[in-house]
Design a protein around this motif. Structure first.
Motif, PDB file in Angstrom:
ATOM      1  N   ASN A   9      38.040  39.938  35.627  1.00 43.89           N
ATOM      2  CA  ASN A   9      38.818  40.821  36.491  1.00 43.89           C
ATOM      3  C   ASN A   9      40.196  40.984  35.860  1.00 43.89           C
ATOM      4  O   ASN A   9      40.553  40.275  34.921  1.00 43.89           O
ATOM      5  N   SER A  10      40.957  41.894  36.371  1.00 45.09           N
ATOM      6  CA  SER A  10      42.243  42.199  35.745  1.00 45.09           C
ATOM      7  C   SER A  10      43.259  41.068  35.877  1.00 45.09           C
ATOM      8  O   SER A  10      44.236  41.041  35.136  1.00 45.09           O
ATOM      9  N   CYS A  11      43.068  40.122  36.773  1.00 41.70           N
ATOM     10  CA  CYS A  11      43.979  38.976  36.891  1.00 41.70           C
ATOM     11  C   CYS A  11      43.633  37.904  35.861  1.00 41.70           C
ATOM     12  O   CYS A  11      44.497  37.118  35.476  1.00 41.70           O
ATOM     13  N   ASP A  12      42.374  37.868  35.404  1.00 37.57           N
ATOM     14  CA  ASP A  12      41.953  36.859  34.436  1.00 37.57           C
ATOM     15  C   ASP A  12      42.623  37.022  33.078  1.00 37.57           C
ATOM     16  O   ASP A  12      42.654  36.098  32.287  1.00 37.57           O
ATOM     17  N   ASP A  13      43.160  38.197  32.803  1.00 37.21           N
ATOM     18  CA  ASP A  13      43.806  38.423  31.509  1.00 37.21           C
ATOM     19  C   ASP A  13      44.943  37.447  31.269  1.00 37.21           C
ATOM     20  O   ASP A  13      45.223  37.098  30.129  1.00 37.21           O
ATOM     21  N   PHE A  14      45.621  37.005  32.312  1.00 38.22           N
ATOM     22  CA  PHE A  14      46.738  36.095  32.141  1.00 38.22           C
ATOM     23  C   PHE A  14      46.639  34.865  33.029  1.00 38.22           C
ATOM     24  O   PHE A  14      47.613  34.150  33.192  1.00 38.22           O
ATOM     25  N   ALA A  15      45.463  34.588  33.584  1.00 36.04           N
ATOM     26  CA  ALA A  15      45.277  33.415  34.440  1.00 36.04           C
ATOM     27  C   ALA A  15      44.401  32.392  33.728  1.00 36.04           C
ATOM     28  O   ALA A  15      43.234  32.647  33.501  1.00 36.04           O
ATOM     29  N   THR A  16      44.980  31.270  33.382  1.00 37.16           N
ATOM     30  CA  THR A  16      44.216  30.180  32.791  1.00 37.16           C
ATOM     31  C   THR A  16      44.532  28.910  33.560  1.00 37.16           C
ATOM     32  O   THR A  16      45.671  28.670  33.928  1.00 37.16           O
ATOM     33  N   GLU A  17      43.520  28.144  33.800  1.00 41.07           N
ATOM     34  CA  GLU A  17      43.739  26.890  34.543  1.00 41.07           C
ATOM     35  C   GLU A  17      43.803  25.732  33.595  1.00 41.07           C
ATOM     36  O   GLU A  17      43.268  25.698  32.548  1.00 41.07           O
TER      37      GLU A  17
ATOM     38  N   ASN B 113      60.695  43.733  40.741  1.00 39.75           N
ATOM     39  CA  ASN B 113      60.179  44.104  42.056  1.00 39.75           C
ATOM     40  C   ASN B 113      59.347  45.369  41.898  1.00 39.75           C
ATOM     41  O   ASN B 113      59.792  46.331  41.289  1.00 39.75           O
ATOM     42  N   GLY B 114      58.130  45.342  42.417  1.00 41.62           N
ATOM     43  CA  GLY B 114      57.225  46.474  42.285  1.00 41.62           C
ATOM     44  C   GLY B 114      56.538  46.529  40.930  1.00 41.62           C
ATOM     45  O   GLY B 114      55.841  47.489  40.629  1.00 41.62           O
ATOM     46  N   GLY B 115      56.707  45.492  40.121  1.00 40.21           N
ATOM     47  CA  GLY B 115      56.132  45.453  38.779  1.00 40.21           C
ATOM     48  C   GLY B 115      54.800  44.737  38.751  1.00 40.21           C
ATOM     49  O   GLY B 115      53.933  44.970  39.597  1.00 40.21           O
ATOM     50  N   TYR B 116      54.660  43.819  37.826  1.00 43.52           N
ATOM     51  CA  TYR B 116      53.395  43.119  37.648  1.00 43.52           C
ATOM     52  C   TYR B 116      53.630  41.618  37.505  1.00 43.52           C
ATOM     53  O   TYR B 116      54.752  41.166  37.270  1.00 43.52           O
ATOM     54  N   CYS B 117      52.547  40.860  37.652  1.00 40.43           N
ATOM     55  CA  CYS B 117      52.604  39.405  37.556  1.00 40.43           C
ATOM     56  C   CYS B 117      52.758  38.967  36.109  1.00 40.43           C
ATOM     57  O   CYS B 117      52.197  39.579  35.198  1.00 40.43           O
ATOM     58  N   GLU B 118      53.503  37.883  35.943  1.00 40.45           N
ATOM     59  CA  GLU B 118      53.648  37.253  34.637  1.00 40.45           C
ATOM     60  C   GLU B 118      54.018  35.796  34.873  1.00 40.45           C
ATOM     61  O   GLU B 118      54.060  35.335  36.000  1.00 40.45           O
ATOM     62  N   GLY B 119      54.275  35.078  33.813  1.00 39.60           N
ATOM     63  CA  GLY B 119      54.644  33.677  33.960  1.00 39.60           C
ATOM     64  C   GLY B 119      53.431  32.781  34.047  1.00 39.60           C
ATOM     65  O   GLY B 119      52.328  33.149  33.651  1.00 39.60           O
ATOM     66  N   LYS B 120      53.633  31.621  34.604  1.00 37.79           N
ATOM     67  CA  LYS B 120      52.596  30.595  34.680  1.00 37.79           C
ATOM     68  C   LYS B 120      51.623  30.869  35.824  1.00 37.79           C
ATOM     69  O   LYS B 120      52.029  31.236  36.923  1.00 37.79           O
ATOM     70  N   PHE B 121      50.332  30.690  35.539  1.00 36.70           N
ATOM     71  CA  PHE B 121      49.301  30.755  36.575  1.00 36.70           C
ATOM     72  C   PHE B 121      49.424  29.499  37.425  1.00 36.70           C
ATOM     73  O   PHE B 121      49.392  28.383  36.914  1.00 36.70           O
ATOM     74  N   LEU B 122      49.598  29.674  38.752  1.00 38.68           N
ATOM     75  CA  LEU B 122      49.831  28.537  39.655  1.00 38.68           C
ATOM     76  C   LEU B 122      48.610  28.143  40.470  1.00 38.68           C
ATOM     77  O   LEU B 122      48.646  27.138  41.166  1.00 38.68           O
ATOM     78  N   GLY B 123      47.550  28.921  40.425  1.00 40.70           N
ATOM     79  CA  GLY B 123      46.358  28.614  41.205  1.00 40.70           C
ATOM     80  C   GLY B 123      45.873  29.837  41.948  1.00 40.70           C
ATOM     81  O   GLY B 123      46.316  30.957  41.703  1.00 40.70           O
ATOM     82  N   LYS B 124      44.929  29.598  42.853  1.00 41.68           N
ATOM     83  CA  LYS B 124      44.364  30.695  43.633  1.00 41.68           C
ATOM     84  C   LYS B 124      43.967  30.206  45.010  1.00 41.68           C
ATOM     85  O   LYS B 124      43.884  29.001  45.245  1.00 41.68           O
ATOM     86  N   THR B 125      43.756  31.162  45.909  1.00 41.90           N
ATOM     87  CA  THR B 125      43.346  30.786  47.261  1.00 41.90           C
ATOM     88  C   THR B 125      41.974  30.137  47.217  1.00 41.90           C
ATOM     89  O   THR B 125      41.142  30.455  46.368  1.00 41.90           O
ATOM     90  N   LYS B 126      41.776  29.225  48.152  1.00 40.77           N
ATOM     91  CA  LYS B 126      40.485  28.547  48.315  1.00 40.77           C
ATOM     92  C   LYS B 126      40.098  28.669  49.778  1.00 40.77           C
ATOM     93  O   LYS B 126      40.854  29.210  50.585  1.00 40.77           O
ATOM     94  N   SER B 127      38.961  28.162  50.148  1.00 42.39           N
ATOM     95  CA  SER B 127      38.486  28.295  51.528  1.00 42.39           C
ATOM     96  C   SER B 127      39.433  27.638  52.530  1.00 42.39           C
ATOM     97  O   SER B 127      39.523  28.067  53.673  1.00 42.39           O
ATOM     98  N   ASP B 128      40.170  26.605  52.110  1.00 42.06           N
ATOM     99  CA  ASP B 128      41.071  25.917  53.034  1.00 42.06           C
ATOM    100  C   ASP B 128      42.541  26.347  52.880  1.00 42.06           C
ATOM    101  O   ASP B 128      43.427  25.745  53.466  1.00 42.06           O
ATOM    102  N   THR B 129      42.795  27.399  52.102  1.00 46.01           N
ATOM    103  CA  THR B 129      44.164  27.891  51.948  1.00 46.01           C
ATOM    104  C   THR B 129      44.615  28.529  53.254  1.00 46.01           C
ATOM    105  O   THR B 129      43.919  29.389  53.793  1.00 46.01           O
TER     106      THR B 129
END
Length: 129
Positions: free
Chosen positions: A121-129, A74-90
């Motif tokens: 961007n800093s999220c791309d370091d661990f986000a792969t689709e 809690n209050g840390g950083y993201c890790e684990g599996k990339f699940l996706g991202k917001t889109k225009s219809d999210t």
């Protein structure tokens, strides 16, 4: 006196409009963003938001978000599996347990923070689709 009142109102209105555009990720214990706020996050430099284990939905706005299955703490950083991202219809309200089939969103990352490293961007370091 009328001029200074007008200036005061104009400044107050513009400040609230700018604040409305800040990234937001407000957590709720319900699955539909109703009821009392569990945790509120709303600031211009909002980057990684770890979801509390008692949170089941998040009202998100003001930026696009990347979703992850894990968090360091809690209050840390993201890790684990990339699940996706917001889109225009999210939808603005995300059910953390049911937005991604078979997965729980435990962390959200704002990709606009840290943008500029050769288009990365800093999220791309661990986000792969």
């Amino acid at each position: 006196m009328q001029f200074s009142t007008f200036i005061g109102l104009a400044l107050g209105t513009s400040a609230s409009l700018v604040a409305a555009d800040f990234p937001k990720a407000n957590e709720y214990t319900t699955h539909d963003c109703s009821g009392d706020l569990n945790y509120g996050h709303h600031t211009f430099d909002l980057h990684e938001i770890t979801m509390d284990d008692t949170t089941h939905s998040v009202y998100q706005a003001g930026t696009s978000w990347y979703f992850f299955s894990g968090k360091s703490e809690n209050g840390g950083y993201c890790e684990g599996k990339f699940l996706g991202k917001t889109k225009s219809d999210t939808p603005a309200c995300l059910d953390l347990d049911n937005t991604v089939a078979g997965e729980r969103i435990r962390c959200m990352c704002n990709p606009l923070i840290g943008l500029g490293n050769g288009g990365m961007n800093s999220c791309d370091d661990f986000a792969t689709e």
